[in-house]
Design an enzyme around this catalytic site. Sequence first.
Site, PDB file in Angstrom:
ATOM      1  N   LYS A 107       0.820  -1.218   0.000  1.00 54.26           N
ATOM      2  CA  LYS A 107       0.000   0.000   0.000  1.00 54.26           C
ATOM      3  C   LYS A 107       0.854   1.270   0.000  1.00 54.26           C
ATOM      4  O   LYS A 107       0.423   2.331   0.457  1.00 54.26           O
ATOM      5  CB  LYS A 107      -0.972   0.020   1.190  1.00 54.26           C
ATOM      6  CG  LYS A 107      -1.905  -1.181   1.268  1.00 54.26           C
ATOM      7  CD  LYS A 107      -2.566  -1.503  -0.064  1.00 54.26           C
ATOM      8  CE  LYS A 107      -3.468  -0.391  -0.553  1.00 54.26           C
ATOM      9  NZ  LYS A 107      -4.040  -0.692  -1.903  1.00 54.26           N
ATOM     10  N   GLY A 108       2.055   1.151  -0.549  1.00 50.64           N
ATOM     11  CA  GLY A 108       2.911   2.320  -0.645  1.00 50.64           C
ATOM     12  C   GLY A 108       2.856   2.969  -2.016  1.00 50.64           C
ATOM     13  O   GLY A 108       3.351   4.070  -2.203  1.00 50.64           O
ATOM     14  N   THR A 150       3.237   0.648  -5.012  1.00 46.86           N
ATOM     15  CA  THR A 150       4.079  -0.213  -5.859  1.00 46.86           C
ATOM     16  C   THR A 150       3.490  -0.395  -7.258  1.00 46.86           C
ATOM     17  O   THR A 150       4.221  -0.405  -8.249  1.00 46.86           O
ATOM     18  CB  THR A 150       4.294  -1.595  -5.214  1.00 46.86           C
ATOM     19  OG1 THR A 150       3.032  -2.217  -4.974  1.00 46.86           O
ATOM     20  CG2 THR A 150       5.054  -1.469  -3.903  1.00 46.86           C
ATOM     21  N   ARG A 151       2.184  -0.546  -7.363  1.00 46.94           N
ATOM     22  CA  ARG A 151       1.555  -0.732  -8.677  1.00 46.94           C
ATOM     23  C   ARG A 151       1.690   0.541  -9.511  1.00 46.94           C
ATOM     24  O   ARG A 151       2.008   0.472 -10.698  1.00 46.94           O
ATOM     25  CB  ARG A 151       0.081  -1.128  -8.507  1.00 46.94           C
ATOM     26  CG  ARG A 151      -0.733  -1.185  -9.810  1.00 46.94           C
ATOM     27  CD  ARG A 151      -0.097  -2.052 -10.879  1.00 46.94           C
ATOM     28  NE  ARG A 151       0.070  -3.440 -10.488  1.00 46.94           N
ATOM     29  CZ  ARG A 151       0.620  -4.367 -11.262  1.00 46.94           C
ATOM     30  NH1 ARG A 151       1.075  -4.027 -12.488  1.00 46.94           N
ATOM     31  NH2 ARG A 151       0.763  -5.602 -10.849  1.00 46.94           N
ATOM     32  N   TYR A 210      -3.324  11.137 -10.712  1.00 43.68           N
ATOM     33  CA  TYR A 210      -2.698  11.178 -12.028  1.00 43.68           C
ATOM     34  C   TYR A 210      -2.886   9.861 -12.779  1.00 43.68           C
ATOM     35  O   TYR A 210      -2.812   8.780 -12.194  1.00 43.68           O
ATOM     36  CB  TYR A 210      -1.206  11.490 -11.910  1.00 43.68           C
ATOM     37  CG  TYR A 210      -0.913  12.958 -11.780  1.00 43.68           C
ATOM     38  CD1 TYR A 210      -0.678  13.746 -12.899  1.00 43.68           C
ATOM     39  CD2 TYR A 210      -0.882  13.571 -10.527  1.00 43.68           C
ATOM     40  CE1 TYR A 210      -0.419  15.105 -12.794  1.00 43.68           C
ATOM     41  CE2 TYR A 210      -0.618  14.931 -10.399  1.00 43.68           C
ATOM     42  CZ  TYR A 210      -0.392  15.684 -11.537  1.00 43.68           C
ATOM     43  OH  TYR A 210      -0.139  17.028 -11.421  1.00 43.68           O
ATOM     44  N   LYS A 222      -7.623   1.395  -6.793  1.00 50.38           N
ATOM     45  CA  LYS A 222      -6.622   2.350  -6.302  1.00 50.38           C
ATOM     46  C   LYS A 222      -7.285   3.694  -5.994  1.00 50.38           C
ATOM     47  O   LYS A 222      -8.213   4.115  -6.667  1.00 50.38           O
ATOM     48  CB  LYS A 222      -5.521   2.544  -7.351  1.00 50.38           C
ATOM     49  CG  LYS A 222      -4.878   1.237  -7.827  1.00 50.38           C
ATOM     50  CD  LYS A 222      -4.263   0.446  -6.697  1.00 50.38           C
ATOM     51  CE  LYS A 222      -3.669  -0.861  -7.188  1.00 50.38           C
ATOM     52  NZ  LYS A 222      -3.118  -1.677  -6.089  1.00 50.38           N
ATOM     53  N   ARG A 281      -8.952   4.507  -3.260  1.00 49.58           N
ATOM     54  CA  ARG A 281     -10.209   4.448  -2.492  1.00 49.58           C
ATOM     55  C   ARG A 281     -10.138   5.356  -1.267  1.00 49.58           C
ATOM     56  O   ARG A 281      -9.079   5.541  -0.663  1.00 49.58           O
ATOM     57  CB  ARG A 281     -10.461   3.009  -2.025  1.00 49.58           C
ATOM     58  CG  ARG A 281     -10.936   2.075  -3.129  1.00 49.58           C
ATOM     59  CD  ARG A 281     -10.882   0.653  -2.651  1.00 49.58           C
ATOM     60  NE  ARG A 281     -11.520  -0.263  -3.581  1.00 49.58           N
ATOM     61  CZ  ARG A 281     -11.310  -1.582  -3.580  1.00 49.58           C
ATOM     62  NH1 ARG A 281     -10.478  -2.113  -2.706  1.00 49.58           N
ATOM     63  NH2 ARG A 281     -11.920  -2.364  -4.456  1.00 49.58           N
ATOM     64  N   ALA A 282     -11.296   5.881  -0.899  1.00 44.93           N
ATOM     65  CA  ALA A 282     -11.369   6.752   0.276  1.00 44.93           C
ATOM     66  C   ALA A 282     -11.102   5.947   1.543  1.00 44.93           C
ATOM     67  O   ALA A 282     -11.587   4.825   1.691  1.00 44.93           O
ATOM     68  CB  ALA A 282     -12.749   7.400   0.341  1.00 44.93           C
ATOM     69  N   HIS A 283     -10.325   6.514   2.442  1.00 49.11           N
ATOM     70  CA  HIS A 283     -10.032   5.863   3.712  1.00 49.11           C
ATOM     71  C   HIS A 283     -11.228   6.001   4.651  1.00 49.11           C
ATOM     72  O   HIS A 283     -12.050   6.916   4.501  1.00 49.11           O
ATOM     73  CB  HIS A 283      -8.807   6.491   4.362  1.00 49.11           C
ATOM     74  CG  HIS A 283      -7.528   6.188   3.640  1.00 49.11           C
ATOM     75  ND1 HIS A 283      -6.344   6.839   3.925  1.00 49.11           N
ATOM     76  CD2 HIS A 283      -7.246   5.305   2.654  1.00 49.11           C
ATOM     77  CE1 HIS A 283      -5.394   6.373   3.142  1.00 49.11           C
ATOM     78  NE2 HIS A 283      -5.917   5.451   2.359  1.00 49.11           N
TER      79      HIS A 283
END
Length: 315
Positions: free
Chosen positions: A72-73, A75-76, A263, A278, A280-282
Amino acid sequence: MAAFLLGALLLIVQPQIVPSRPAINSKAESSSQSVQKELLKRTSQKNDFKENIHSNGSCQQLPQTIIIGVRKGGTRALLEMLSLHPDIAAAESEVHFFDWEDHYRNGLKWYISQMPFSYPHQITVEKTPAYFTSPKVPERVYNMNQSIRLLLILRDPSERVLSDYTQVFYNHMQKHKPYPSIEQFLIKDGELNEDYKAINRSLYYIHMQNWLKYFPLDHIHIVDGDKLIKDPFPEIEKVERFLKLSPQINASNFYFNKTKGFYCLRDSGRERCLHESKGRAHPQVDTRLLEKLHAYFHEPNKKFFELVGRTFDWH
């Protein structure tokens, strides 16, 4: 005679010379280490070991670069952006070779078979975010290729915890399975639950120490995940330089999608965005709990900054 006895005494008390890297226990070898040696015997340690050579001159080969994390940093996003470069050949899926025993037992030949076909001038890249926090992975990667270049993308640890929870929450929702609120994971007996795995994954300095036992800091490039989201081009420029790539990616390859709020990429006139999962709201978290989370990470973050000789704009 006295001189002889003095010389013998000095030999006895002389300290042992300690090897610089890697720091491996010289007593009984661990079973995992034995497995590694056996695997390397079957295949090859050389970084240019190739498999399945195509008639057009491309082939599958060991990666020269691995995106090792963090989960969740970003990477994708990093992999997709890096793939804009014509000299990059990226594995589509997370391979989990070094951290999953079932995969690791298959050996390097299997690992190579998971790689994309690439040309001699291209760099093969794979990304598996779990590598960074897995204690056994650094040594295994080192045994494969001591000179490999590693990419590590990090975000504010508190934000990363929330993203970690959000991903698991939505995975359960899609399967119509109930999932506890984030407060139930973060709080235990009125205090911050330090045993929560998402919190442990954000203790970057602990995991980084493990990697630095095997690789010098100049072999690990840290990408600022928060900056990559806000302004991707400067961060990708740094990655190009680290990998010694010619500067092919430019600012026109990125455009801000107002609908998605982040972006997206533009490549040869074709536009594409990351998967809908990707960005998504926390979940909404009580301000006092957030402050407690920020306070908890203050000291670990400070240790990490000292370890890597660099600071980040984290809470």
